[in-house]
Every structure is written in structure tokens, then in C-alpha cells.
Design an enzyme around this catalytic site. Structure first.
Site, PDB file in Angstrom:
ATOM      1  N   GLU A  49     -33.145  -4.973  -5.458  1.00  0.00           N
ATOM      2  CA  GLU A  49     -32.723  -4.587  -4.115  1.00  0.00           C
ATOM      3  C   GLU A  49     -33.972  -4.536  -3.252  1.00  0.00           C
ATOM      4  O   GLU A  49     -34.956  -3.877  -3.604  1.00  0.00           O
ATOM      5  CB  GLU A  49     -32.055  -3.208  -4.119  1.00  0.00           C
ATOM      6  CG  GLU A  49     -30.710  -3.164  -4.811  1.00  0.00           C
ATOM      7  CD  GLU A  49     -30.128  -1.766  -4.831  1.00  0.00           C
ATOM      8  OE1 GLU A  49     -30.721  -0.859  -4.201  1.00  0.00           O
ATOM      9  OE2 GLU A  49     -29.102  -1.569  -5.487  1.00  0.00           O
ATOM     10  N   ASP A  60     -31.435   7.791   3.347  1.00  0.00           N
ATOM     11  CA  ASP A  60     -32.607   7.787   2.475  1.00  0.00           C
ATOM     12  C   ASP A  60     -33.406   9.073   2.589  1.00  0.00           C
ATOM     13  O   ASP A  60     -33.516   9.670   3.665  1.00  0.00           O
ATOM     14  CB  ASP A  60     -33.496   6.591   2.810  1.00  0.00           C
ATOM     15  CG  ASP A  60     -32.830   5.282   2.453  1.00  0.00           C
ATOM     16  OD1 ASP A  60     -32.468   5.122   1.280  1.00  0.00           O
ATOM     17  OD2 ASP A  60     -32.643   4.430   3.343  1.00  0.00           O
ATOM     18  N   TYR A 175     -21.729   0.093  -6.506  1.00  0.00           N
ATOM     19  CA  TYR A 175     -22.893   0.979  -6.587  1.00  0.00           C
ATOM     20  C   TYR A 175     -22.365   2.410  -6.507  1.00  0.00           C
ATOM     21  O   TYR A 175     -21.888   2.844  -5.465  1.00  0.00           O
ATOM     22  CB  TYR A 175     -23.833   0.664  -5.424  1.00  0.00           C
ATOM     23  CG  TYR A 175     -25.167   1.398  -5.405  1.00  0.00           C
ATOM     24  CD1 TYR A 175     -25.312   2.710  -5.830  1.00  0.00           C
ATOM     25  CD2 TYR A 175     -26.297   0.763  -4.907  1.00  0.00           C
ATOM     26  CE1 TYR A 175     -26.522   3.365  -5.796  1.00  0.00           C
ATOM     27  CE2 TYR A 175     -27.530   1.402  -4.856  1.00  0.00           C
ATOM     28  CZ  TYR A 175     -27.633   2.711  -5.306  1.00  0.00           C
ATOM     29  OH  TYR A 175     -28.836   3.356  -5.252  1.00  0.00           O
TER      30      TYR A 175
END
Length: 277
Positions: A49, A60, A175
Site C-alpha cells: 500500500e 491516520d 480490509y
């Protein structure tokens, strides 16, 4: 079959999970980022990724936020991220590369132009964390029509009623985000993760990879026992950051630091396959 499909098929034949590694494109500079990117398969990464730096990476944690700031300060753009993939492809035609990030830079670039340029560069798919299924016409469906995968996130709060919507246009793999919150801020409950992976797999034949909170070879092994893939990002980005000098520039230790951690993670993932052999 796509590169992603071929890689997961090969790993199923080996009887082990995939190691999916993340770095931020252009962190701390283009050349170092390219060297780190090239080192990942050598160290044992199966899928990569590549983060698209953005000024407001809301999903994040601090490690990847700082990586994005370093990359942007160094002049990284979406066009330069595609150039990074293109340069990587000169020496590696097989390792799947997934661009991960946020929709704003893609929207500014232009969706049709971006998809064409990404495919030409050698990108295999996307994870765009701020585009829910209700917005599939924006990027997901055009990407699928272009032959590029669109990997969707499932989380601990994605219940059985929501899962079919999440999975409807997902391609490549699912994911699973192992914790609530942002990247790199907590260690997952490994038993709970395995149960959640099993639940998701009742709804899909796609591989399920697990990320957020994996920091070591031992963590990777624990996840690999119950998932088709182990995703590691913040720990790798943190290893890179710890090797930089006081001004945030690369040193002779930068690429080796990334390589060493990925090697440890790969050994953890592969240790589970050996135990199951």
C-alpha cells in the site's frame, strides 16, 4: 486475474497469509521513498500500500500524519506518486501496488485522467477511506470499469446489516480495521479480530486482511492465524521516521530500518504457515 488475485491465490497455495506493507509516497523525499519501496518485496512484503500524501489525513494517527507532512514538504504530489509507481515497475512487474488515501487529491487531479494514469503507471487498486459505498459513482465504479480494484474498509462497528452494502462493489480484498479510532494508536484484541474475520468471511469469498495496530512480528503472527492478510503501516512509517536526522532528512540508516522491520514482520507471518504445515 489481477496481480492482487494472483498473489492471494499463490499464498493460499503456500498455506499462509499475505504481508501487506504501507509507506507514504515521498517520505521523506522521492529517492529515499523509491529505495524503501523497492526494498519491501526483498524484505518479504507480498502486497504494497502506497500512501498518497494529503494535508488532512483524518483516519491516520500521528506517525502517518507526520509522514504526509514530510512528503508534502519535500514536494510530493499525486503526479509524483504515480511516477514513483512507474519507477518501481521498472524492476518489479509482479508485486501488487494499492494507492491508499483520500479523495480530494484525486478529485482535483480529475477522476478519468487519474484512473488512466494510474493504470498506465502500474497501480492495481485503491483504498480511499473517505468515500463510503453511497458515493461509489464518484470513483469506485469508474475504477472497476477501468479494471482496477477498489478495496473497502470494514470496522468493528460494521454490523451484518451494513456488510452487504460495504462488500457490494469491493474487489481485491476486504480490509478489516481491527480497532476503533485512527491508525497506529492501540494493539488489537487478537481473539476478537479472528472472530470478526470469520464473520466477514461468511458474507464474501474475498480475502480478508487485517490492519491498524500491528507493530511486531509477534503481532503479525497472531493476526495471520485468523486472517488472509496482515496490514502494517504506522510501525513501518515509525521505523523510517526514527532513522531520520534532526532536520527530518534521510540517513544511511533509513532504508535498512524499513527493511529490518519488514523482515521481522514477514518472518512472523511465515512462522504461522510453518506451524500449519
Amino acid at each position: 486475474m489481477s496481480r492482487i488475485d494472483r498473489r492471494f491465490a499463490a499464498l493460499r497455495a503456500e498455506g499462509r497469509a499475505a504481508l501487506v506493507t504501507y509507506i507514504t509516497a515521498g517520505d521523506p523525499d522521492f529517492d529515499t521513498s523509491l529505495a524503501a519501496l523497492r526494498s519491501l518485496p526483498e524484505a518479504g512484503a507480498d502486497i504494497i500500500e502506497l500512501g498518497m500524501p494529503f494535508t488532512d489525513p483524518m483516519a491516520d494517527g500521528p506517525a502517518i500524519q507526520l509522514a504526509a507532512q514530510r512528503a508534502l514538504k519535500g514536494g510530493q504530489t499525486l503526479a509524483r506518486t504515480l511516477a514513483l509507481v512507474r519507477a518501481f515497475r521498472e524492476g518489479d512487474a509482479d508485486t501488487p501496488i494499492i494507492l491508499m488515501g483520500y479523495y480530494n487529491p484525486i478529485y482535483i487531479y480529475g477522476v478519468d485522467r487519474f484512473l488512466a494514469d494510474a493504470k498506465e503507471a502500474g497501480v492495481d487498486g485503491f483504498i480511499v477511506v473517505d468515500l463510503p459505498p453511497e458515493e461509489d459513482e464518484e470513483l469506485c465504479l469508474p475504477a472497476l470499469r477501468a479494471g482496477l480494484a477498489f478495496i473497502r474498509l470494514a470496522t468493528p462497528t460494521t454490523d451484518d446489516a451494513r456488510l452487504p452494502t460495504v462488500l457490494a462493489n469491493t474487489r481485491g480484498f476486504v480490509y478489516y480495521v481491527s480497532i476503533t479510532g485512527v491508525t497506529g494508536t492501540a494493539v488489537p484484541d487478537f481473539e476478537a479480530v479472528a472472530a470478526q474475520v470469520a464473520r466477514i468471511k461468511r458474507h464474501t469469498d474475498l480475502p480478508v486482511a487485517v490492519g491498524f495496530g500491528v507493530r511486531s512480528g509477534a503481532h503479525a503472527a497472531a493476526i495471520a492465524r485468523g486472517a488472509d492478510g496482515v496490514v502494517v503501516g504506522s510501525a513501518i512509517v515509525g521505523a523510517l521516521a526514527s532513522s531520520l536526522d534532526a532536520e527530518g532528512h534521510a540517513t544511511a540508516r533509513t532504508v535498512p530500518a524499513v527493511h529490518a522491520l519488514v523482515r521481522e514482520l514477514a518472518e512472523g507471518v511465515r512462522s504461522v504457515a510453518k506451524q500449519n504445515a
